[in-house]
Design an enzyme around this catalytic site. Sequence first.
Site, mmCIF file in Angstrom:
data_model
loop_
_atom_site.group_PDB
_atom_site.id
_atom_site.type_symbol
_atom_site.label_atom_id
_atom_site.label_comp_id
_atom_site.label_asym_id
_atom_site.label_seq_id
_atom_site.Cartn_x
_atom_site.Cartn_y
_atom_site.Cartn_z
ATOM 1 N N PRO A 64 0.832 -1.205 0.000
ATOM 2 C CA PRO A 64 0.000 0.000 0.000
ATOM 3 C C PRO A 64 0.865 1.252 0.000
ATOM 4 C CG PRO A 64 -0.009 -1.057 2.168
ATOM 5 C CD PRO A 64 0.681 -1.997 1.236
ATOM 6 N N CYS A 121 0.311 5.474 0.012
ATOM 7 C CA CYS A 121 -0.484 6.702 0.009
ATOM 8 C C CYS A 121 -0.094 7.551 -1.190
ATOM 9 C CB CYS A 121 -0.182 7.531 1.254
ATOM 10 S SG CYS A 121 -0.713 6.789 2.782
ATOM 11 N N ALA A 180 -3.381 3.186 2.249
ATOM 12 C CA ALA A 180 -4.074 3.421 3.516
ATOM 13 C C ALA A 180 -5.355 4.207 3.221
ATOM 14 C CB ALA A 180 -3.171 4.209 4.459
ATOM 15 N N GLN A 220 -6.149 -1.381 2.206
ATOM 16 C CA GLN A 220 -5.646 -1.197 3.565
ATOM 17 C C GLN A 220 -6.567 -0.241 4.315
ATOM 18 O OE1 GLN A 220 -1.973 0.945 4.487
ATOM 19 N NE2 GLN A 220 -1.254 -0.861 5.587
ATOM 20 N N TYR A 278 0.390 4.652 13.345
ATOM 21 C CA TYR A 278 -0.990 5.134 13.183
ATOM 22 C C TYR A 278 -1.871 4.549 14.287
ATOM 23 C CZ TYR A 278 1.041 7.070 9.048
ATOM 24 O OH TYR A 278 1.865 7.787 8.216
ATOM 25 N N LEU A 284 12.855 -2.593 1.543
ATOM 26 C CA LEU A 284 14.120 -2.707 0.813
ATOM 27 C C LEU A 284 14.314 -4.077 0.190
ATOM 28 C CD1 LEU A 284 16.528 -0.471 2.924
ATOM 29 C CD2 LEU A 284 15.418 0.044 0.743
ATOM 30 N N ARG A 340 8.475 0.994 -3.074
ATOM 31 C CA ARG A 340 9.228 1.895 -3.955
ATOM 32 C C ARG A 340 9.740 1.204 -5.194
ATOM 33 N NH1 ARG A 340 12.692 3.917 1.051
ATOM 34 N NH2 ARG A 340 12.313 1.718 1.525
#
Length: 370
Positions: free
Chosen positions: A23, A25, A57, A100, A182, A301, A324
Amino acid sequence: MSSLFSPIRLRELALPNRIMVAPMCQYSAENGAANDWHFTHINSLALSGAAMFCIEATAVEAVGRITPGCLGLWNDATEAALRPILASVRKHSKIAVAMQLAHAGRKGSSFRPWEGGQQIPLADGGWQTEGPSDVAHKDGELPPRALDASGLKRVHDAFVETARRADRLGIDAIELHCAHGYLLHQFLSPISNKRTDKYGGSLENRMRYPLEVFDAVRAVFPARKPVGIKVSATDWVEGGWDLEQTIEFARELKKRGVDWIDVSSGGVSPQQKIPLSPGYQVPFAQAIKEAAEVTTMAVGLITEARQAEDIVASGKVDMVALARGMLYDPRWAWHAAAELGGEVYAPPQYWRSQPSTQKALFGKTTFGAR
Ligand SMILES: Cc1cc2nc3c(=O)[nH]c(=O)nc-3n(C[C@H](O)[C@H](O)[C@H](O)COP(=O)(O)O)c2cc1C
């Protein structure tokens, strides 16, 4: 045979490989509603070759957004905005779509990352956040309001309502966001949870609210569809949430039928010191898998095909999630399949891109011309 490209079943959801798009944002929604950016982003990564795409999210109520641009699913307008995007994904891709479910708690009311990411003052359009306790995330910030009994019920019911809407949208799986500092993670961590009622203090008490929310979401989401959870395995702060407590939490989740634990770390405290290196969170996922005997996903990573293959083939974890790396190479799983001898779904419009040395990459394909 590639382990990364071997199938796995989560309840009745059959996945052809072990890769999830993590997920992410996008900070680009308007009043929580998805728009053309989400259409482009989600449809692009739906063709990544991963078995599952997890929608970013998604806030269960407006105050639970991290930023004013965060995606939400709390009313008919936010539900309607996602419908055409999902219809397009279904038309052109076979990817499973997870969502999510999230609440930012005290980390809400933030500027978008490219605007600096700091707390938005009330005078500049920020909002009063809520959390387990009235303890600010960072010194000098406006602290959250501690949730009282009616607030806890409201947020709990919002998770339930969003899970119902997600099912109505045809979402295949839910991942509960209990990581990265969160709201649900704020309940787990002694750094952010200073409550003296049944939701604070002992580990059992700190786990209570996240487990209640998990149970409630699990109860309304169809039994054939999986519900997973993303956790931070440690706060990377002395005296904070740690691996040992995460394992206890994972054992409780296992009893409640959790379908996967997506293992991340950090996010609750600016004091954290994270020793970054390739696959640095894999040992946490492995420890949780071994101790709690749950399906786990490693994230963080993981960027190389061979690296992902080794992580899964060694039996350390069941799946990997990439964030990423997928933005950088939106056909990451195609390239990994080519390298590892796997097969991925590709839409017929793209079949001709199959490398001449990789005739089985897209499975059985035919095309002709005259
Ligand atoms: C742009 C961006 C947005 C993210 N948003 C979320 C999110 O909505 N939910 C979440 O659990 N993690 C989020 N993350 C964290 C990723 O899911 C992932 O855990 C983290 O980036 C490490 O994986 P990576 O090294 O493959 O990027 C985000 C990461 C990025 C780069």
